[in-house]
Design a protein around this motif. Sequence first.
Motif, PDB file in Angstrom:
ATOM      1  N   MET A 109      52.864  47.193  50.007  1.00  0.00           N
ATOM      2  CA  MET A 109      52.345  46.829  48.686  1.00  0.00           C
ATOM      3  C   MET A 109      50.872  46.441  48.796  1.00  0.00           C
ATOM      4  SD  MET A 109      54.523  44.521  45.995  1.00  0.00           S
ATOM      5  CE  MET A 109      53.176  43.401  45.622  1.00  0.00           C
ATOM      6  N   PRO A 110      50.044  46.955  47.896  1.00  0.00           N
ATOM      7  CA  PRO A 110      48.625  46.584  47.991  1.00  0.00           C
ATOM      8  C   PRO A 110      48.425  45.091  47.720  1.00  0.00           C
ATOM      9  CG  PRO A 110      49.039  47.884  46.006  1.00  0.00           C
ATOM     10  CD  PRO A 110      50.326  47.844  46.777  1.00  0.00           C
ATOM     11  N   THR A 111      47.458  44.517  48.394  1.00  0.00           N
ATOM     12  CA  THR A 111      47.152  43.102  48.187  1.00  0.00           C
ATOM     13  C   THR A 111      46.152  42.956  47.044  1.00  0.00           C
ATOM     14  OG1 THR A 111      45.283  43.207  49.674  1.00  0.00           O
ATOM     15  CG2 THR A 111      47.419  42.692  50.675  1.00  0.00           C
ATOM     16  N   ILE A 112      45.951  41.708  46.610  1.00  0.00           N
ATOM     17  CA  ILE A 112      44.935  41.426  45.591  1.00  0.00           C
ATOM     18  C   ILE A 112      43.573  41.905  46.110  1.00  0.00           C
ATOM     19  CG2 ILE A 112      43.755  39.570  44.328  1.00  0.00           C
ATOM     20  CD1 ILE A 112      46.615  39.874  43.373  1.00  0.00           C
ATOM     21  N   ALA A 113      43.328  41.707  47.400  1.00  0.00           N
ATOM     22  CA  ALA A 113      42.047  42.152  47.977  1.00  0.00           C
ATOM     23  C   ALA A 113      41.898  43.674  47.853  1.00  0.00           C
ATOM     24  CB  ALA A 113      41.966  41.728  49.448  1.00  0.00           C
ATOM     25  N   ASP A 114      42.957  44.421  48.123  1.00  0.00           N
ATOM     26  CA  ASP A 114      42.911  45.883  47.968  1.00  0.00           C
ATOM     27  C   ASP A 114      42.640  46.260  46.508  1.00  0.00           C
ATOM     28  OD1 ASP A 114      43.690  46.172  50.646  1.00  0.00           O
ATOM     29  OD2 ASP A 114      45.820  46.302  50.131  1.00  0.00           O
ATOM     30  N   ASN A 115      43.364  45.604  45.608  1.00  0.00           N
ATOM     31  CA  ASN A 115      43.210  45.928  44.183  1.00  0.00           C
ATOM     32  C   ASN A 115      41.782  45.667  43.720  1.00  0.00           C
ATOM     33  OD1 ASN A 115      45.969  46.316  44.247  1.00  0.00           O
ATOM     34  ND2 ASN A 115      46.442  44.323  43.359  1.00  0.00           N
ATOM     35  N   LEU A 116      41.248  44.530  44.166  1.00  0.00           N
ATOM     36  CA  LEU A 116      39.888  44.178  43.758  1.00  0.00           C
ATOM     37  C   LEU A 116      38.870  45.158  44.316  1.00  0.00           C
ATOM     38  CD1 LEU A 116      39.765  40.321  43.956  1.00  0.00           C
ATOM     39  CD2 LEU A 116      38.891  41.715  42.062  1.00  0.00           C
ATOM     40  N   ALA A 117      39.073  45.556  45.557  1.00  0.00           N
ATOM     41  CA  ALA A 117      38.137  46.516  46.154  1.00  0.00           C
ATOM     42  C   ALA A 117      38.152  47.813  45.356  1.00  0.00           C
ATOM     43  CB  ALA A 117      38.505  46.760  47.620  1.00  0.00           C
ATOM     44  N   ALA A 118      39.347  48.236  44.945  1.00  0.00           N
ATOM     45  CA  ALA A 118      39.454  49.478  44.173  1.00  0.00           C
ATOM     46  C   ALA A 118      38.785  49.330  42.802  1.00  0.00           C
ATOM     47  CB  ALA A 118      40.921  49.869  44.019  1.00  0.00           C
ATOM     48  N   VAL A 119      39.023  48.199  42.137  1.00  0.00           N
ATOM     49  CA  VAL A 119      38.420  47.974  40.812  1.00  0.00           C
ATOM     50  C   VAL A 119      36.900  47.932  40.936  1.00  0.00           C
ATOM     51  CG1 VAL A 119      38.111  46.215  39.010  1.00  0.00           C
ATOM     52  CG2 VAL A 119      40.417  46.877  39.729  1.00  0.00           C
ATOM     53  N   ARG A 120      36.410  47.238  41.967  1.00  0.00           N
ATOM     54  CA  ARG A 120      34.951  47.127  42.124  1.00  0.00           C
ATOM     55  C   ARG A 120      34.337  48.494  42.409  1.00  0.00           C
ATOM     56  NH1 ARG A 120      35.617  41.443  45.319  1.00  0.00           N
ATOM     57  NH2 ARG A 120      34.858  40.070  43.662  1.00  0.00           N
ATOM     58  N   ALA A 121      35.036  49.306  43.187  1.00  0.00           N
ATOM     59  CA  ALA A 121      34.511  50.655  43.474  1.00  0.00           C
ATOM     60  C   ALA A 121      34.464  51.483  42.190  1.00  0.00           C
ATOM     61  CB  ALA A 121      35.380  51.333  44.533  1.00  0.00           C
ATOM     62  N   ARG A 122      35.478  51.330  41.356  1.00  0.00           N
ATOM     63  CA  ARG A 122      35.499  52.089  40.094  1.00  0.00           C
ATOM     64  C   ARG A 122      34.402  51.609  39.149  1.00  0.00           C
ATOM     65  NH1 ARG A 122      41.610  51.768  38.205  1.00  0.00           N
ATOM     66  NH2 ARG A 122      40.747  52.801  36.348  1.00  0.00           N
ATOM     67  N   ILE A 123      34.137  50.302  39.139  1.00  0.00           N
ATOM     68  CA  ILE A 123      33.035  49.773  38.308  1.00  0.00           C
ATOM     69  C   ILE A 123      31.706  50.378  38.785  1.00  0.00           C
ATOM     70  CG2 ILE A 123      31.682  47.683  37.771  1.00  0.00           C
ATOM     71  CD1 ILE A 123      34.374  46.133  37.750  1.00  0.00           C
ATOM     72  N   GLN A 124      31.515  50.375  40.107  1.00  0.00           N
ATOM     73  CA  GLN A 124      30.276  50.935  40.688  1.00  0.00           C
ATOM     74  C   GLN A 124      30.108  52.399  40.320  1.00  0.00           C
ATOM     75  OE1 GLN A 124      28.289  49.897  43.737  1.00  0.00           O
ATOM     76  NE2 GLN A 124      29.016  47.789  43.827  1.00  0.00           N
TER      77      GLN A 124
END
Length: 229
Positions: free
Chosen positions: A1-16
Amino acid sequence: MPTIADNLAAVRARIQAAAARAGRNPGDIQLIAVSKTVPPEIVREAIAEGVTAFGESRIQAAKAKIPQLPGKLQWHFIGHLQTNKARDAVELFHTIQSVDSVRLARELDKCAGQAGRTVPVLLECNVSGESTKFGFKPDEVVAALTELNALPRLEIHGLMTMAPFFENPQDARPAFRALRELRDRLQEQHGIPLPALSMGMTNDFEIAIEEGATLVRIGTAIFHPTSGE
Ligand SMILES: *Cc1c(COP(=O)(O)O)cnc(C)c1O
């Protein structure tokens, strides 16, 4: 299961990536992690990953949660606020994004005065015309801005909206564009800067960034990435 850290990294990459597509500086887009329904121990995981701004939509839940999460955090209220909860909102929150009536604004101004502070606010606008949504209609906010801007304890930073939910997030683009154009019109007519545009959630934040969002409010993609997929 992805962690909060994984989810955040993905969201931040999508924002960028969305910012890059739009030729915008990603530093001009603030992530508000929507922590409604998320227990404090999970919110702490996001704090550990450097998230400093959180959104809550209910006063009762925020009253229980916020005191458990001390530190240099910015709490944003994003839900419908009843006038009789204005005092609590002013005590608990840094910014109130969901000011949707003149009556509420007057009450917040009064409570802010009593609390000896000024409150950054956004004006929630209903640009899609959905009858189920809160928010000023465009004509109403045009008519009310002079009075709202005269309230001494409120700092109006800009506008907020919720687009309708669409299967295809591209369909939300007209609502985001309408909010930006409404902001431009208000700035021009009143000569006051309204730099903040809070728009975009899990389903549609990339489109919102392309249309000029400066704050995105993201809950599901950070805290519950499998629900709703
Ligand atoms: C819940 C909520 C969000 C976050 O929505 P997600 O789809 O979970 O990202 C954003 N804005 C408001 C006003 C909300 O109530």
